[in-house]
Design a protein around this motif. Structure first.
Motif, PDB file in Angstrom:
ATOM      1  N   MET A 133       0.825  -1.213  -0.021  1.00  0.00           N
ATOM      2  CA  MET A 133       0.036  -0.183   0.113  1.00  0.00           C
ATOM      3  C   MET A 133       0.761   1.300  -0.050  1.00  0.00           C
ATOM      4  N   PRO A 134       0.627   2.291  -0.820  1.00  0.00           N
ATOM      5  CA  PRO A 134       1.410   3.326  -1.031  1.00  0.00           C
ATOM      6  C   PRO A 134       1.055   4.238   0.287  1.00  0.00           C
ATOM      7  N   GLY A 135       1.866   4.968   0.841  1.00  0.00           N
ATOM      8  CA  GLY A 135       1.597   5.873   1.951  1.00  0.00           C
ATOM      9  C   GLY A 135       2.754   6.504   2.443  1.00  0.00           C
ATOM     10  N   ALA A 136       2.687   7.243   3.748  1.00  0.00           N
ATOM     11  CA  ALA A 136       3.738   8.037   4.213  1.00  0.00           C
ATOM     12  C   ALA A 136       3.777   8.091   5.711  1.00  0.00           C
ATOM     13  N   THR A 137       4.662   8.543   6.006  1.00  0.00           N
ATOM     14  CA  THR A 137       4.781   8.485   7.582  1.00  0.00           C
ATOM     15  C   THR A 137       3.525   9.102   8.345  1.00  0.00           C
ATOM     16  N   ALA A 138       3.184   8.467   9.679  1.00  0.00           N
ATOM     17  CA  ALA A 138       1.828   9.063  10.384  1.00  0.00           C
ATOM     18  C   ALA A 138       1.900  10.465  10.719  1.00  0.00           C
ATOM     19  N   GLN A 139       0.910  10.827  10.699  1.00  0.00           N
ATOM     20  CA  GLN A 139       1.033  12.388  11.325  1.00  0.00           C
ATOM     21  C   GLN A 139       0.743  12.316  12.846  1.00  0.00           C
ATOM     22  N   THR A 140       1.854  13.060  13.338  1.00  0.00           N
ATOM     23  CA  THR A 140       1.803  12.885  14.717  1.00  0.00           C
ATOM     24  C   THR A 140       2.634  14.513  15.236  1.00  0.00           C
ATOM     25  N   LEU A 141       2.287  14.744  16.634  1.00  0.00           N
ATOM     26  CA  LEU A 141       3.046  15.984  17.045  1.00  0.00           C
ATOM     27  C   LEU A 141       4.511  15.899  16.899  1.00  0.00           C
ATOM     28  N   ARG A 142       5.080  15.064  16.793  1.00  0.00           N
ATOM     29  CA  ARG A 142       6.588  15.060  17.000  1.00  0.00           C
ATOM     30  C   ARG A 142       7.275  16.091  16.181  1.00  0.00           C
ATOM     31  N   PRO A 143       6.823  16.224  14.903  1.00  0.00           N
ATOM     32  CA  PRO A 143       7.527  17.119  13.832  1.00  0.00           C
ATOM     33  C   PRO A 143       7.477  18.530  14.562  1.00  0.00           C
ATOM     34  N   PHE A 144       6.317  18.874  15.128  1.00  0.00           N
ATOM     35  CA  PHE A 144       6.256  20.324  15.645  1.00  0.00           C
ATOM     36  C   PHE A 144       7.480  20.542  16.531  1.00  0.00           C
ATOM     37  N   LEU A 145       7.534  19.736  17.710  1.00  0.00           N
ATOM     38  CA  LEU A 145       8.304  19.943  18.979  1.00  0.00           C
ATOM     39  C   LEU A 145       9.677  20.101  18.319  1.00  0.00           C
ATOM     40  N   TRP A 146       9.979  19.052  17.337  1.00  0.00           N
ATOM     41  CA  TRP A 146      11.363  19.025  16.769  1.00  0.00           C
ATOM     42  C   TRP A 146      11.646  20.113  15.763  1.00  0.00           C
ATOM     43  N   ARG A 147      10.628  20.804  15.209  1.00  0.00           N
ATOM     44  CA  ARG A 147      10.898  21.865  14.265  1.00  0.00           C
ATOM     45  C   ARG A 147      11.139  23.093  15.223  1.00  0.00           C
ATOM     46  N   ALA A 148      10.327  23.366  16.146  1.00  0.00           N
ATOM     47  CA  ALA A 148      10.792  24.453  17.084  1.00  0.00           C
ATOM     48  C   ALA A 148      12.010  24.364  17.792  1.00  0.00           C
ATOM     49  N   ARG A 149      12.375  23.471  18.193  1.00  0.00           N
ATOM     50  CA  ARG A 149      13.590  23.282  18.885  1.00  0.00           C
ATOM     51  C   ARG A 149      14.569  23.505  18.023  1.00  0.00           C
ATOM     52  N   ARG A 150      14.615  22.923  16.907  1.00  0.00           N
ATOM     53  CA  ARG A 150      15.807  23.093  15.781  1.00  0.00           C
ATOM     54  C   ARG A 150      15.979  24.382  14.902  1.00  0.00           C
ATOM     55  N   MET A 151      14.657  24.906  14.726  1.00  0.00           N
ATOM     56  CA  MET A 151      14.664  26.096  13.843  1.00  0.00           C
ATOM     57  C   MET A 151      14.375  27.156  14.675  1.00  0.00           C
ATOM     58  N   PHE A 152      13.572  27.215  15.655  1.00  0.00           N
ATOM     59  CA  PHE A 152      13.452  28.505  16.415  1.00  0.00           C
ATOM     60  C   PHE A 152      13.688  28.203  17.836  1.00  0.00           C
ATOM     61  N   PRO A 153      15.146  27.889  18.156  1.00  0.00           N
ATOM     62  CA  PRO A 153      15.592  27.497  19.594  1.00  0.00           C
ATOM     63  C   PRO A 153      15.610  28.719  20.389  1.00  0.00           C
ATOM     64  N   ASP A 154      15.735  29.956  19.876  1.00  0.00           N
ATOM     65  CA  ASP A 154      15.636  31.236  20.980  1.00  0.00           C
ATOM     66  C   ASP A 154      14.552  32.000  20.785  1.00  0.00           C
ATOM     67  N   ARG A 155      13.225  31.513  20.335  1.00  0.00           N
ATOM     68  CA  ARG A 155      12.129  31.850  20.496  1.00  0.00           C
ATOM     69  C   ARG A 155      11.810  31.614  22.236  1.00  0.00           C
ATOM     70  N   GLU A 156      10.851  32.615  22.634  1.00  0.00           N
ATOM     71  CA  GLU A 156      10.751  32.516  24.110  1.00  0.00           C
ATOM     72  C   GLU A 156       9.191  31.762  24.463  1.00  0.00           C
ATOM     73  N   ILE A 157       9.183  31.276  25.562  1.00  0.00           N
ATOM     74  CA  ILE A 157       7.866  30.929  26.129  1.00  0.00           C
ATOM     75  C   ILE A 157       7.849  31.529  27.459  1.00  0.00           C
ATOM     76  N   VAL A 158       6.861  32.391  27.580  1.00  0.00           N
ATOM     77  CA  VAL A 158       6.760  33.189  28.958  1.00  0.00           C
ATOM     78  C   VAL A 158       5.448  32.764  29.491  1.00  0.00           C
ATOM     79  N   SER A 159       5.692  32.715  31.043  1.00  0.00           N
ATOM     80  CA  SER A 159       4.654  32.302  31.763  1.00  0.00           C
ATOM     81  C   SER A 159       4.371  32.810  33.065  1.00  0.00           C
ATOM     82  N   ARG A 160       3.527  33.134  33.350  1.00  0.00           N
ATOM     83  CA  ARG A 160       3.221  33.810  34.758  1.00  0.00           C
ATOM     84  C   ARG A 160       2.501  32.820  35.475  1.00  0.00           C
ATOM     85  N   THR A 161       3.347  32.391  36.660  1.00  0.00           N
ATOM     86  CA  THR A 161       3.082  31.534  37.550  1.00  0.00           C
ATOM     87  C   THR A 161       2.892  31.959  38.978  1.00  0.00           C
ATOM     88  N   HIS A 162       2.573  31.081  40.042  1.00  0.00           N
ATOM     89  CA  HIS A 162       2.577  31.729  41.302  1.00  0.00           C
ATOM     90  C   HIS A 162       3.884  31.933  41.864  1.00  0.00           C
TER      91      HIS A 162
END
Lengths: 553, 553
Positions: A1-30
């Motif tokens: 059967m023709p096909g491709a790699t499954a659709q998962t969240l993994r590539p999104f984390l991979w791409r942000a880590r590798r291509m936008f390593p310096d972009r920020e996550i800011v969080s207001r906590t207690h």
């Protein structure tokens, strides 16, 4: 059967880590403002996955969260699904018996809980319902006094773990997320999101027809992360490589204004009351809103006045959206079509006040009482049915609900809508509230809005009561304003409805009451009134002869 | 099992028809300009599906096309896949024996062919290879004289058919498209695209990180529709609800300029030579290019000079993209990251001249000679491996090629690349052309570019020849300019390479030839030279002692 790699969240984390390593996550906590980069975020996600591994969480296990919007909660969003477990966000605002039912039904293995919610969770804790839960992790640096057992703080949980995690190849149909709908009646119903549903929703919300997220954006989800994954924004913001801002527990309008100003927020999202609160705050206080371009409003209808004020006073575009827990959740977005920018402002606001256009990848139909598809003329209204790659086709272990809410792959949304010639959906009622009279439908919501616009009315709701000939007839329940004369008011209200709507929409009776019964979340509880008035006595002999829909023609 | 409706093309057609009924599709055909709306388009797609049904095309059958870019070809793009058949676009520029192999291998049931290509197809026709083909449909209003049998014209084929078609519910893994790679060696290899691969590619190319298509766009694909679905643009443009412009058979630069001006094209796409031709045309002729915002360049590397000229002279942004038939096809897009807009122009052009950033949803690695993953430092180069939901995991009926080109779900692209710290991919060579010397790789392409920049060189190519100690060593084959003195030139070239690259990159020998052998498509045919120089005789005794990679340190 023709096909491709499954659709998962993994590539999104991979791409942000590798291509936008310096972009920020800011969080207001207690503990104050926390700030780090995608590079550090990805390391902590790896640590969390290793810690969950160590705690015995296996492929397919559910990881519960009982948390507000902050960076640690965001870490669970990628760690749990990407290791093959299932992120189950629990709404901490639910009554204890619902929390018990949900934890028991989902069989959560572990629950991550905010410091400020430990007491609430301990209060809901019940040996039997919580039998599956082996550990509690408190989202902070220490464990508060609590009756819960096997409790560890999050930072200790992560501390000794490696940042490297060998993310597995998961199939697309691997359950990755879970959220329960909190209906006003019956038990909550669980909706599971597979990897590919989350993938599809993420990809569908990135383009213009979705939220139009760009790598330069600074995104602040005010909508809670326990509320259908904060409309998917933690995922889509990551996929875009944009900056995240999480407003933490119970943010006040002042907190939101300060985060927008200091972090340069470009896009934020939440329910209408949040933005009403912000507008009020801004009237009294100075804050620089110039970075803000878009507010996504959903959860309930965005009032036209809010759309107008943000446009006129702050040059902020309100993007009205509609969705459901069953839809991962976004279904429609009310973005103007090419050419509509030049419409007069009020016409633009009218379009934006509708729920909008179905986003690419989904299909819909509007179904009338007898199952036929209705025209898109802005007038005919029926129940909205939707289907598509991020619309579930079943509830978790609820065959009886499945039979009621799904048909041939379609989700019957329970929302009654009109669709105009341009394809803009407008929700006019909930299916259970619409009044079915003489083979036609009457929108209880439109009647309520009209009644409440009258100076003599403090609150009003409209309910269909049984009628032998017409099936149902509308009855208005009105809380009069202090000064109102009830008899005069009654006549005025009926005449007003007759002048604004088809004559047969006029309520057969106006009942004056002291207060409209409300649900736990503050919505009108029509169920109470319907149960009280479940026979014809209220309308007997009062229904006009011209109550037939065609009497108007 | 939890899940949702399958990912198919159907919702894209549905949405364009219902929400953008009046947006136009404009097409330059041999009959002149054709113009209609999505509403009319969708009706004709329904007619075509009914006609194909009538012609006996069934679920899973292949429908071949042998056509340029026009509205009728675009009609096949939705009709064939959405009825459950498979759209097989055949490249009419291939030699006859490749066309024969492809038609026989794919077992096309029917072939739709352009009037101007009937003679070419009739020439390639062969009883045995074409045994599966039952009918030919000529894309026009009449059938030209031809030796082909069972030929009907397209308009007659559609004429009597209903516009209504009950589009089936298809599974996501239903084969929907097919395209053959036309390698320079061996038989073409077929790649099948499933419904969900085309869906995923469409969704992935809509956002900013892809082509950033918006409903207000006017999109003109100059890249042929037989070339991996014109980079998916007929699908993505439909999903966006944008306007289509198809430039028809053999458009000249004048045709393109006139379509851009008259139809208000905002985004167009094609190989570099097309845009060199347009730039030349614009030097001599007046044309209003002000609507044009973006040119997507792919197929081969976009020269920096073209990027610069479009920016400086026409305020047009070149979006350099890279992909492969195996990737549906788009993999990377060279869009600037936030903040890069303020870089000096030359630095921006340098980034844009790279192949760019992998788009969200895919993953990649750069693999060195011994299988290890290489760093992203802009220097180390290795083969690019990719995987993701629109990257195939196999060729059609080619197990031996599958073993060579795929590993653990990764596609080994055969492209040798560097990746810089920002994640921008730059292709430096094809894997079969890179020269492996002393455990390190030498880019034949970079050497060639350097050599050809010398005034004394008309053409040059660099090939690795076998070497006992170093495995391979570079040899340059140079066509000297008319005036050049060969001995002086040789010394200059070797010195030049030594000054611009590591010393061990310098060719051991420079061979002067009269012409560089070329393939049918005009590319350097290094295979011929490699075959001629397949022993050490050419470099024996000529390799310097400092040819070791670490001799530089």
């Amino acid at each position: 059967m023709p096909g491709a790699t499954a659709q998962t969240l993994r590539p999104f984390l991979w791409r942000a880590r590798r291509m936008f390593p310096d972009r920020e996550i800011v969080s207001r906590t207690h503990e104050g403002i926390n700030r780090y980069t995608y590079a550090e975020y990805a390391d902590r996600v790896g640590q969390l996955a290793n810690a969950l591994d160590g705690a015995g969480v296996e492929r397919g296990d559910r990881v519960g969260t009982f948390c507000w919007n902050h960076h640690r909660h965001y870490e669970t969003y990628f760690a749990a699904p990407s290791m093959g477990a299932q992120l189950h966000t629990i709404n901490p605002l639910l009554p204890d018996h619902h929390v018990q039912y949900i934890v028991e039904n989902a069989e959560d293995r572990i629950i991550l809980v905010d410091p400020s919610l430990v007491e609430k969770l301990a209060g809901a804790h019940d040996e039997e319902a919580f039998a599956s839960v082996e550990q509690f992790v408190v989202m902070g640096e220490e464990v508060p006094d609590t009756s819960l057992e096997n409790v560890v703080d999050y930072e200790s949980f992560l501390e000794a773990e490696s940042a490297e995690y060998d993310w597995p190849d998961l199939p697309g149909d691997q359950p990755a997320g879970m959220c329960y709908t909190s209906g006003t009646t019956g038990k909550p119903k669980g909706v599971e999101y597979t990897q590919e549903m989350l993938w599809a929703h993420t990809m569908a919300t990135l383009p213009e027809a979705g939220l139009d997220l760009r790598s330069s954006d600074v995104v602040m989800p005010v909508v809670p992360m326990f509320h259908v994954n904060a409309w998917g924004m933690p995922f889509s913001t990551t996929a875009a490589g944009a900056k995240h801002v999480y407003p933490g527990p119970s943010p006040s309008p002042a907190d939101l204004a300060s985060l927008i100003e200091e972090e340069g927020v470009t896009l934020t999202a939440g329910v209408p009351t949040v933005w009403l609160g912000l507008l009020e705050y801004l009237e009294e206080n100075d804050a620089d809103m110039s970075s803000l371009e878009t507010i996504v409003i959903g959860g309930s209808a965005a009032p036209k006045s809010v759309i107008r004020r943000f446009d006129e006073e702050y040059d902020v575009d309100v993007l009205h959206a509609w969705g459901m827990t069953e839809m991962s959740p976004i279904g429609t977005v009310s973005r103007l079509k090419p050419g509509m920018e030049s419409l007069p402002a009020e016409e633009r606001y009218d379009k934006q006040a509708k729920q909008g256009l179905l986003i690419p990848g989904l299909e819909m139909r509007v179904v009338g009482d007898d199952g036929e598809e209705l025209p898109w003329d802005g007038e005919a209204f029926g129940e909205l049915w939707v289907r598509g790659p991020w619309v579930t086709t079943e509830y978790f272990e609820r065959p009886e609900a499945n039979e009621e809410d799904f048909e041939d792959g379609w989700l019957k949304t329970g929302d009654v809508v009109t669709v105009d010639e341009e394809g803009y959906v407008k929700i006019v009622d909930r299916a259970k509230d619409v009044i079915k009279s003489g083979g036609e439908w009457i929108s209880s919501v439109e009647l309520e809005n009209a009644l409440m616009a009258h100076d003599g009315v403090a609150e009003a709701t409209v309910v269909g009561v049984p009628h032998q000939r017409w099936q149902e007839r509308p009855v208005a329940f009105v809380v009069p304003a202090a000064s109102a004369d009830e008899e005069t008011l009654k006549t005025e209200l009926v005449e007003m409805v007759k002048s604004e709507f088809p004559k047969w929409w006029a309520p057969d009776e106006v009942v004056f009451i002291e207060e409209v019964p409300k649900t736990a979340t503050g919505k009108f509880d029509k169920k109470v009134l319907r149960e009280e008035y479940d026979d014809e006595s209220l309308v007997e002999g009062k229904t006009p002869e011209d109550a037939a829909p065609d009497a108007d023609d």
